[in-house]
Design a protein around this motif. Structure first.
Motif, mmCIF file in Angstrom:
data_model
loop_
_atom_site.group_PDB
_atom_site.id
_atom_site.type_symbol
_atom_site.label_atom_id
_atom_site.label_comp_id
_atom_site.label_asym_id
_atom_site.label_seq_id
_atom_site.Cartn_x
_atom_site.Cartn_y
_atom_site.Cartn_z
ATOM 1 N N ASN A 177 35.908 46.337 36.919
ATOM 2 C CA ASN A 177 37.045 45.451 37.192
ATOM 3 C C ASN A 177 38.223 45.842 36.284
ATOM 4 O O ASN A 177 38.140 46.817 35.540
ATOM 5 C CB ASN A 177 36.646 43.974 36.994
ATOM 6 N N HIS A 222 30.706 43.760 27.834
ATOM 7 C CA HIS A 222 31.423 43.386 29.054
ATOM 8 C C HIS A 222 30.892 44.124 30.271
ATOM 9 O O HIS A 222 30.655 43.527 31.321
ATOM 10 C CB HIS A 222 32.919 43.657 28.906
ATOM 11 N N TYR A 262 27.445 42.800 31.271
ATOM 12 C CA TYR A 262 27.577 41.475 31.890
ATOM 13 C C TYR A 262 28.063 41.594 33.330
ATOM 14 O O TYR A 262 27.514 40.985 34.243
ATOM 15 C CB TYR A 262 28.547 40.617 31.076
ATOM 16 N N CYS A 263 29.098 42.396 33.552
ATOM 17 C CA CYS A 263 29.655 42.541 34.903
ATOM 18 C C CYS A 263 28.685 43.249 35.842
ATOM 19 O O CYS A 263 28.610 42.908 37.023
ATOM 20 C CB CYS A 263 30.981 43.313 34.846
ATOM 21 N N THR A 264 27.967 44.226 35.341
ATOM 22 C CA THR A 264 27.013 44.942 36.172
ATOM 23 C C THR A 264 25.864 44.037 36.594
ATOM 24 O O THR A 264 25.446 44.045 37.760
ATOM 25 C CB THR A 264 26.468 46.180 35.412
ATOM 26 N N LYS A 265 25.355 43.210 35.668
ATOM 27 C CA LYS A 265 24.274 42.268 36.007
ATOM 28 C C LYS A 265 24.765 41.181 36.951
ATOM 29 O O LYS A 265 24.049 40.729 37.814
ATOM 30 C CB LYS A 265 23.698 41.658 34.729
ATOM 31 N N LYS A 266 26.006 40.760 36.750
ATOM 32 C CA LYS A 266 26.589 39.708 37.585
ATOM 33 C C LYS A 266 26.729 40.186 39.039
ATOM 34 O O LYS A 266 26.510 39.427 39.963
ATOM 35 C CB LYS A 266 27.958 39.320 37.032
ATOM 36 N N ARG A 267 27.066 41.466 39.224
ATOM 37 C CA ARG A 267 27.204 42.031 40.557
ATOM 38 C C ARG A 267 25.870 42.184 41.282
ATOM 39 O O ARG A 267 25.800 42.109 42.487
ATOM 40 C CB ARG A 267 27.882 43.395 40.499
#
Length: 106
Positions: free
Chosen positions: A54, A97, A100-105
């Motif tokens: 992102n 960061h 976190y974003c990779t797991k969230k996706r």
């Protein structure tokens, strides 16, 4: 590894460039390396912009690239190992960061 290649390359180059600067004898050499590496990394980050999860991920990577430029152009000589603290701080923010974003996706 595929999801982290640019971050790893950036981290390795960050450490290598600071160590290389310790052996530079003139400010011009340091500035030349900084501007050259900044240019290559900026072009690479633009070309591979889909690598970033992102805008914040891109911003963190870009801040590391800009740090290389600013450190090389504004600071001389580089005769200590304080850059490891900056490297550690960048790594904590970037890894945290990005993870976190990779797991969230997923």
């Amino acid at each position: 590894m595929k999801k982290w290649w640019f971050s790893i390359v950036l981290g390795v180059l960050y450490i290598l460039v600071f160590h290389a600067w310790m052996f530079c004898e003139t400010k011009f050499q340091v500035q030349s390396i900084a501007i050259g590496l900044f240019s290559v990394l900026t072009i690479t980050s633009i070309y591979y912009r889909k690598y970033f999860v992102n805008g914040w991920d891109y911003f963190v990577h870009a801040s590391i690239i800009i740090d290389i430029l600013l450190e090389g152009v504004l600071i001389y000589p580089h005769d200590n190992y304080y850059f490891y603290g900056c490297f550690a701080a960048f790594a904590v923010v970037l890894i945290g960061h990005r993870s976190y974003c990779t797991k969230k996706r997923a």
